[in-house]
Design an enzyme around this catalytic site. Sequence first.
Site, PDB file in Angstrom:
ATOM      1  N   THR A  99     -32.743  -7.315  16.306  1.00 15.29           N
ATOM      2  CA  THR A  99     -31.959  -6.101  16.161  1.00 15.29           C
ATOM      3  C   THR A  99     -32.107  -5.166  17.367  1.00 15.29           C
ATOM      4  O   THR A  99     -33.232  -4.830  17.743  1.00 15.29           O
ATOM      5  CB  THR A  99     -32.437  -5.370  14.885  1.00 15.29           C
ATOM      6  OG1 THR A  99     -32.323  -6.264  13.787  1.00 15.29           O
ATOM      7  CG2 THR A  99     -31.620  -4.123  14.626  1.00 15.29           C
ATOM      8  N   GLU A 100     -30.984  -4.798  17.940  1.00 18.96           N
ATOM      9  CA  GLU A 100     -30.933  -3.836  19.051  1.00 18.96           C
ATOM     10  C   GLU A 100     -31.849  -4.245  20.209  1.00 18.96           C
ATOM     11  O   GLU A 100     -32.403  -3.405  20.913  1.00 18.96           O
ATOM     12  CB  GLU A 100     -31.301  -2.422  18.575  1.00 18.96           C
ATOM     13  CG  GLU A 100     -30.502  -1.928  17.369  1.00 18.96           C
ATOM     14  CD  GLU A 100     -29.064  -1.585  17.685  1.00 18.96           C
ATOM     15  OE1 GLU A 100     -28.666  -1.722  18.870  1.00 18.96           O
ATOM     16  OE2 GLU A 100     -28.342  -1.179  16.769  1.00 18.96           O
ATOM     17  N   LEU A 101     -32.000  -5.550  20.387  1.00 22.18           N
ATOM     18  CA  LEU A 101     -32.840  -6.109  21.460  1.00 22.18           C
ATOM     19  C   LEU A 101     -34.304  -5.670  21.363  1.00 22.18           C
ATOM     20  O   LEU A 101     -35.023  -5.656  22.355  1.00 22.18           O
ATOM     21  CB  LEU A 101     -32.289  -5.771  22.850  1.00 22.18           C
ATOM     22  CG  LEU A 101     -30.943  -6.394  23.233  1.00 22.18           C
ATOM     23  CD1 LEU A 101     -30.668  -6.151  24.725  1.00 22.18           C
ATOM     24  CD2 LEU A 101     -30.898  -7.880  22.964  1.00 22.18           C
ATOM     25  N   TRP A 108     -32.839  -1.667  23.373  1.00 15.27           N
ATOM     26  CA  TRP A 108     -31.814  -1.216  24.317  1.00 15.27           C
ATOM     27  C   TRP A 108     -31.264   0.167  23.961  1.00 15.27           C
ATOM     28  O   TRP A 108     -30.308   0.607  24.531  1.00 15.27           O
ATOM     29  CB  TRP A 108     -30.706  -2.258  24.469  1.00 15.27           C
ATOM     30  CG  TRP A 108     -29.730  -2.430  23.315  1.00 15.27           C
ATOM     31  CD1 TRP A 108     -29.716  -1.764  22.121  1.00 15.27           C
ATOM     32  CD2 TRP A 108     -28.611  -3.333  23.296  1.00 15.27           C
ATOM     33  NE1 TRP A 108     -28.684  -2.205  21.355  1.00 15.27           N
ATOM     34  CE2 TRP A 108     -27.974  -3.167  22.045  1.00 15.27           C
ATOM     35  CE3 TRP A 108     -28.077  -4.264  24.197  1.00 15.27           C
ATOM     36  CZ2 TRP A 108     -26.843  -3.894  21.673  1.00 15.27           C
ATOM     37  CZ3 TRP A 108     -26.950  -4.978  23.822  1.00 15.27           C
ATOM     38  CH2 TRP A 108     -26.342  -4.802  22.572  1.00 15.27           C
TER      39      TRP A 108
END
Lengths: 397, 439
Positions: free
Chosen positions: A145-147, A305
């Site tokens: 999730t979300e890097l 990120w």
Amino acid sequence: MIDLIFYFQVHQPYRIRNFSVLDIGKGKDCFDDDLNREIMLKVAQKCYLPTNKLMLELIDRYEGKFKIAYSITGTAIEQFKKYCPEVLYSFRDLAKTNCVEFIGETYYHSLSFLYDREEFLDQVRMHREAVKNEFGFSPVTFRNTELIYQNFLSDLIWEEEGYKVILTEGVDRILDWRSPLYAYKDFSRNLFLLLKFYSLSDDIAFRFSNKGWVEYPLTVDKFVKWINDLHLIEKGGKNLFLNLFMDYETFGEHQWEETGIFEFMHQLPGKALKSKQIEFSWPSDVIQKANYQPESISFPEPVSWADMERDLSAWRENDMQYNALETFYEILKKVKSAGDPGLIETARKLSTSDHFYYMSTKYFQDGDVHKYFSPYGSPEQGYRNFMNAVTDLEERI
Amino acid sequence: MRVLMFTWEFPPLISGGLGTACYGIVKGLLKKGVEVDLVLPTKEEVYFPMRKVSDVDDLPVKFLSPAKEIEYSHTVFKNNSERFSFIGISSTPESYISVSEVKTFYEYFKNYTEKIEFRTRVPFHEILNNISGTEDIFEKVKEFTLRAERYARALNFDVIHAHDWLTYTAGIIAKSVSGKKLVCHMHATEFDRAGGSGDPRIHNIEYSGMTEADSVIAVSKYTSTMVVSRYMIDTAKVNVVHNAHNIDLKDFEERKRIFKDPVILFLGRITLQKGPDYFLEAAKIILKKYPKTRFVMAGAGDMEKKIVHKSAKYRLGNKFLFTGFLKGSHVDEMFAASDVYVMSSVSEPFGIAPLEAMSYGLATIISKQSGVAEVIQNAVKVDFWDVELLADEIIKLIENPDIRTELGEKGRQEVELIKWDRACEEIIQVYEKTTGRTL
């Protein structure tokens, strides 16, 4: 050689309705069906359908030389089916070209790996199943999730079937003197790491239509020149991997059609491929294309990120977020041990990271991206709805 | 006897606490044969001629301008809300929020409407037009005051009755135009609303209103003390008439629980005046001992964010919940789902909410710094600042369901005795004393 790796994140959460204490225990659906439909239809029209069409054209035109990767969350796939199946069909059409890699992640785009590893692995497996069923693809590449990434994620993913590559953010504080253009290996498990090249990614995703930006307007020629210039750092013939990772909604939704974003994407492959040293690749191509022994790199602290900080603070910084997360994962355990599949499904929909993102107060006053994405008037309202929905769930056990 | 009455709220047009009280007063007066010409902050220059008891619900309207009156009488309205939109009045309780809050509310709603505009399902625009910034309320008061002269000249009445600072200036103008006596009713002073020194402009209006008034009615001894000591008003003209309520007693059968475990309720505006932070501190103490207790904070206000953050900081999990702004029927539902009601107000001129809670048979704890504490016996009374004691009292009620039920039942019976009829008799006595005329 520079391998241009486009990976697009496709995600839609189940947004929670305005949920009062008085709605608790009444058997009401805590998700806002109308709003979710409305947003899905809007984003489908503005982004998914036209962008998929464009990608398909580009793939056809360049006969295998233009390759891209997607990560599509389970909650997005479900909502395509429910509200706008054409979108799912068009992704399937893309899958059939064999020029598209599908990436694995948690089905619910959750933060479960921070709180409940068992749940995390369950969600990863669910997502693998979904990608196999919908697109006939077995993921080799993983993105959390979300890097979000930290050393122990590799330990978890390493034990999972099939994964060889993990994507994360090219965070300066981790990279230090190193460049995100090289392939790396994780600290302990010999998995490949590809790091997002955030400046060029964000030039497209965030700055593209910003008239106050010195490089505005961003032309394809300029962008391709920048890519070519990157090659100067490598004298020894090592392949470079330019990882352009962004939300798919960049096309047509975050950057509207009028900004010329579609035209930009339309021209980019042709002009990039004119350069002999640029190729389009999948993330998983790094396994063959890394013509050197990658250096291993340690991420002792979590990165992501999101926001300027590129850490967990978008979801876990203020007291509301901590209290909500802690309460949620406690109740999730209770729900799972009670075993009602309907309740487990609802709980998992509530695990989606967006709910905690809406509670962020970091930049709320300045009207930042959190506000742009939030369906609520304030972080407190988001918190209130979430806590009431979670309580409803608990009362239904 | 006929009263020219200025007020800022009247249900269902605007229904805050002031409106609820005015409804009870007007109805009570009509029962005793006193007629009322009611003036509200409408866009059009209209008044409401109240002649018989049913008028408080029917709200007959008359225009000051004969031409408009003809147009109005020829217009067919499908329903009351269409009729009310013709005379231009909305339904936001702006007078019972303090000036410092107006801005917060405005921003809250503005923010909210911006987010949901594309959903079109919530007609918030009307509210926005009504609450549009700090200065606006003074503009409205100015406009209201300017009109008072025309009302005073056009209508026939024996006495003027003005409710709270918003209408005091109108009262003064009407008095000087007509030469009739003025009664100023003090429901809440700026000290109560602001929980501190407050807006000096409002203090000035309150001071001049009560100074010009021939009689002042305070809603409690607590308030009359403030009127005398802080505004230096002549004790001889200050009268205490305790508020009452229009609440129907609810059956226990109507109780609809949401939670299995005891629910402790705070219901009111989340502002300094109401002492929400003391409620939170008590909750923190109690949850250590009884972690299953549910605390619900119902309402909205400028301290809401602060309390939300603080409750999260204390990691009270989902044991301290928020409802947001509650509408009428939801207020009923909330009471019906609770076991103990707590009013932790720092300064409460009267406080009608505890009576409402008691009518549901809820065990009720009220702060000693309130007018309602003067009239109620069957409630636990604590100083708002004594968080430890407040927590102990709540714990006692959690531990002893029997005491809780008994206190609730006794309170319920007691509430029944507090009637507007009694309060209105006292108000009529004030009219008689002031005008020298008998009914």
